[in-house]
Design a protein around this motif. Sequence first.
Motif, PDB file in Angstrom:
ATOM      1  N   GLY A  45    -105.466  14.250  41.597  1.00  0.00           N
ATOM      2  CA  GLY A  45    -105.356  15.524  40.909  1.00  0.00           C
ATOM      3  C   GLY A  45    -104.696  15.434  39.545  1.00  0.00           C
ATOM      4  N   ALA A  46    -103.964  14.350  39.304  1.00  0.00           N
ATOM      5  CA  ALA A  46    -103.284  14.181  38.018  1.00  0.00           C
ATOM      6  C   ALA A  46    -104.254  13.815  36.901  1.00  0.00           C
ATOM      7  N   GLY A  47    -105.425  13.319  37.263  1.00  0.00           N
ATOM      8  CA  GLY A  47    -106.457  13.044  36.269  1.00  0.00           C
ATOM      9  C   GLY A  47    -106.241  11.827  35.396  1.00  0.00           C
ATOM     10  N   LEU A  48    -105.438  10.866  35.848  1.00  0.00           N
ATOM     11  CA  LEU A  48    -105.235   9.667  35.030  1.00  0.00           C
ATOM     12  C   LEU A  48    -106.390   8.679  35.137  1.00  0.00           C
ATOM     13  N   ALA A  49    -107.280   8.917  36.095  1.00  0.00           N
ATOM     14  CA  ALA A  49    -108.508   8.125  36.227  1.00  0.00           C
ATOM     15  C   ALA A  49    -109.574   9.026  36.838  1.00  0.00           C
ATOM     16  N   PRO A  50    -110.809   8.961  36.335  1.00  0.00           N
ATOM     17  CA  PRO A  50    -111.890   9.753  36.926  1.00  0.00           C
ATOM     18  C   PRO A  50    -112.174   9.305  38.362  1.00  0.00           C
ATOM     19  N   ALA A  51    -112.906  10.111  39.076  1.00  0.00           N
ATOM     20  CA  ALA A  51    -113.223   9.802  40.472  1.00  0.00           C
ATOM     21  C   ALA A  51    -114.053   8.530  40.578  1.00  0.00           C
ATOM     22  N   ASN A  52    -113.792   7.762  41.630  1.00  0.00           N
ATOM     23  CA  ASN A  52    -114.589   6.563  41.893  1.00  0.00           C
ATOM     24  C   ASN A  52    -116.059   6.922  42.054  1.00  0.00           C
ATOM     25  N   GLY A  53    -116.920   6.024  41.581  1.00  0.00           N
ATOM     26  CA  GLY A  53    -118.354   6.220  41.730  1.00  0.00           C
ATOM     27  C   GLY A  53    -119.006   7.027  40.628  1.00  0.00           C
ATOM     28  N   THR A  54    -118.207   7.539  39.694  1.00  0.00           N
ATOM     29  CA  THR A  54    -118.767   8.319  38.584  1.00  0.00           C
ATOM     30  C   THR A  54    -118.934   7.435  37.361  1.00  0.00           C
ATOM     31  N   ILE A  55    -119.821   7.826  36.456  1.00  0.00           N
ATOM     32  CA  ILE A  55    -120.000   7.061  35.225  1.00  0.00           C
ATOM     33  C   ILE A  55    -118.724   7.081  34.402  1.00  0.00           C
ATOM     34  N   GLU A  56    -117.963   8.171  34.511  1.00  0.00           N
ATOM     35  CA  GLU A  56    -116.695   8.252  33.786  1.00  0.00           C
ATOM     36  C   GLU A  56    -115.716   7.179  34.258  1.00  0.00           C
ATOM     37  N   LEU A  88     -95.201  -2.999  31.962  1.00  0.00           N
ATOM     38  CA  LEU A  88     -94.770  -1.675  31.514  1.00  0.00           C
ATOM     39  C   LEU A  88     -95.884  -0.645  31.710  1.00  0.00           C
ATOM     40  N   SER A  89     -97.131  -1.093  31.666  1.00  0.00           N
ATOM     41  CA  SER A  89     -98.262  -0.176  31.835  1.00  0.00           C
ATOM     42  C   SER A  89     -98.252   0.510  33.205  1.00  0.00           C
ATOM     43  N   PRO A  90     -98.232  -0.216  34.332  1.00  0.00           N
ATOM     44  CA  PRO A  90     -98.141   0.476  35.619  1.00  0.00           C
ATOM     45  C   PRO A  90     -96.830   1.228  35.804  1.00  0.00           C
ATOM     46  N   HIS A  91     -95.764   0.759  35.166  1.00  0.00           N
ATOM     47  CA  HIS A  91     -94.494   1.479  35.225  1.00  0.00           C
ATOM     48  C   HIS A  91     -94.664   2.866  34.598  1.00  0.00           C
ATOM     49  N   ILE A  92     -95.300   2.916  33.434  1.00  0.00           N
ATOM     50  CA  ILE A  92     -95.566   4.197  32.773  1.00  0.00           C
ATOM     51  C   ILE A  92     -96.446   5.079  33.653  1.00  0.00           C
ATOM     52  N   VAL A  93     -97.493   4.494  34.212  1.00  0.00           N
ATOM     53  CA  VAL A  93     -98.424   5.266  35.043  1.00  0.00           C
ATOM     54  C   VAL A  93     -97.705   5.863  36.249  1.00  0.00           C
ATOM     55  N   ALA A  94     -96.856   5.080  36.892  1.00  0.00           N
ATOM     56  CA  ALA A  94     -96.110   5.591  38.047  1.00  0.00           C
ATOM     57  C   ALA A  94     -95.250   6.781  37.650  1.00  0.00           C
ATOM     58  N   ARG A  95     -94.604   6.697  36.500  1.00  0.00           N
ATOM     59  CA  ARG A  95     -93.756   7.804  36.051  1.00  0.00           C
ATOM     60  C   ARG A  95     -94.592   9.011  35.637  1.00  0.00           C
ATOM     61  N   GLU A  96     -95.743   8.775  35.034  1.00  0.00           N
ATOM     62  CA  GLU A  96     -96.641   9.885  34.695  1.00  0.00           C
ATOM     63  C   GLU A  96     -97.065  10.637  35.956  1.00  0.00           C
ATOM     64  N   LEU A  97     -97.228   9.908  37.044  1.00  0.00           N
ATOM     65  CA  LEU A  97     -97.685  10.492  38.307  1.00  0.00           C
ATOM     66  C   LEU A  97     -96.542  11.033  39.161  1.00  0.00           C
ATOM     67  N   GLY A  98     -95.311  10.753  38.762  1.00  0.00           N
ATOM     68  CA  GLY A  98     -94.173  11.186  39.559  1.00  0.00           C
ATOM     69  C   GLY A  98     -94.004  10.384  40.833  1.00  0.00           C
ATOM     70  N   ILE A  99     -94.476   9.139  40.819  1.00  0.00           N
ATOM     71  CA  ILE A  99     -94.366   8.264  41.988  1.00  0.00           C
ATOM     72  C   ILE A  99     -93.056   7.487  41.915  1.00  0.00           C
ATOM     73  N   VAL A 124    -102.978  -0.073  38.073  1.00  0.00           N
ATOM     74  CA  VAL A 124    -102.954   1.280  37.500  1.00  0.00           C
ATOM     75  C   VAL A 124    -104.010   2.175  38.140  1.00  0.00           C
ATOM     76  N   GLN A 125    -105.150   1.597  38.511  1.00  0.00           N
ATOM     77  CA  GLN A 125    -106.174   2.404  39.180  1.00  0.00           C
ATOM     78  C   GLN A 125    -105.744   2.765  40.602  1.00  0.00           C
ATOM     79  N   TYR A 126    -105.089   1.835  41.268  1.00  0.00           N
ATOM     80  CA  TYR A 126    -104.570   2.122  42.608  1.00  0.00           C
ATOM     81  C   TYR A 126    -103.586   3.288  42.550  1.00  0.00           C
ATOM     82  N   LEU A 127    -102.686   3.237  41.592  1.00  0.00           N
ATOM     83  CA  LEU A 127    -101.700   4.306  41.446  1.00  0.00           C
ATOM     84  C   LEU A 127    -102.384   5.633  41.113  1.00  0.00           C
ATOM     85  N   ALA A 128    -103.317   5.603  40.169  1.00  0.00           N
ATOM     86  CA  ALA A 128    -104.010   6.830  39.771  1.00  0.00           C
ATOM     87  C   ALA A 128    -104.782   7.437  40.938  1.00  0.00           C
TER      88      ALA A 128
END
Length: 201
Positions: free
Chosen positions: A79-90, A12-23, A70-74
């Motif tokens: 631009g949706a901001g569900l995950a910070p950019a790769n390589g950052t401490i965030e 359900l977690s990636p399902h939610i993420v996909a819908r949050e992203l409009g995928i 979920v990271q792949y989807l994000a």
Amino acid sequence: MKLYFSPGACSLSPHIVARELGIEIDLDKTDTKTKRTAAGDDFLAINPKGYVPALQLDDGSVLTEGPAIVQYLADSKPGAGLAPANGTIERYRLQEMLGYINSEIHKSYSPLFYDATPAETRTERLAYLKKRYALIEQRLAGREYLFDRFSVADAYLFVVTNWARGVKLDLSEFPNLLEFQKRVAARPAVQAAMKAEGLVK
């Protein structure tokens, strides 16, 4: 893309993420006991691990493990901001939280789903989960979400915490967590995903 899922499971977690992203993703309900999908396919041929989630990508390859999916989807819609950019401490902080939810909370529920689990093991796991949730409770003090905005980690925490009632885990001592659950449950994408899986009307 196609998501192999079982209603209310960690998929359900990636399902939610996909819908949050409009995928737009196809859904294939999977019986993790018989290892057959609703489409009639042998799930073990799709994911030899035998459990959901599994995401079939547009090129036909399959990605497994919820935190990776979920990271792949994000990352497909940064631009949706569900995950910070790769390589950052965030981003590493996000991965740190996903790892904590995965190993300390998600997997601690597993023995509680089986009737054959000894009573002493059940008692120990329930107590352990409360210790793990105590840290989450502190994290959520004065926050709406685990980080400054809704992220893939929030979707994951919401899904696994929804299992508490079914295993008779009393979370009443964690008011911040309970408010978090209500807040996430009210999100339109979360409602849509849960309705699609038959979890709410």
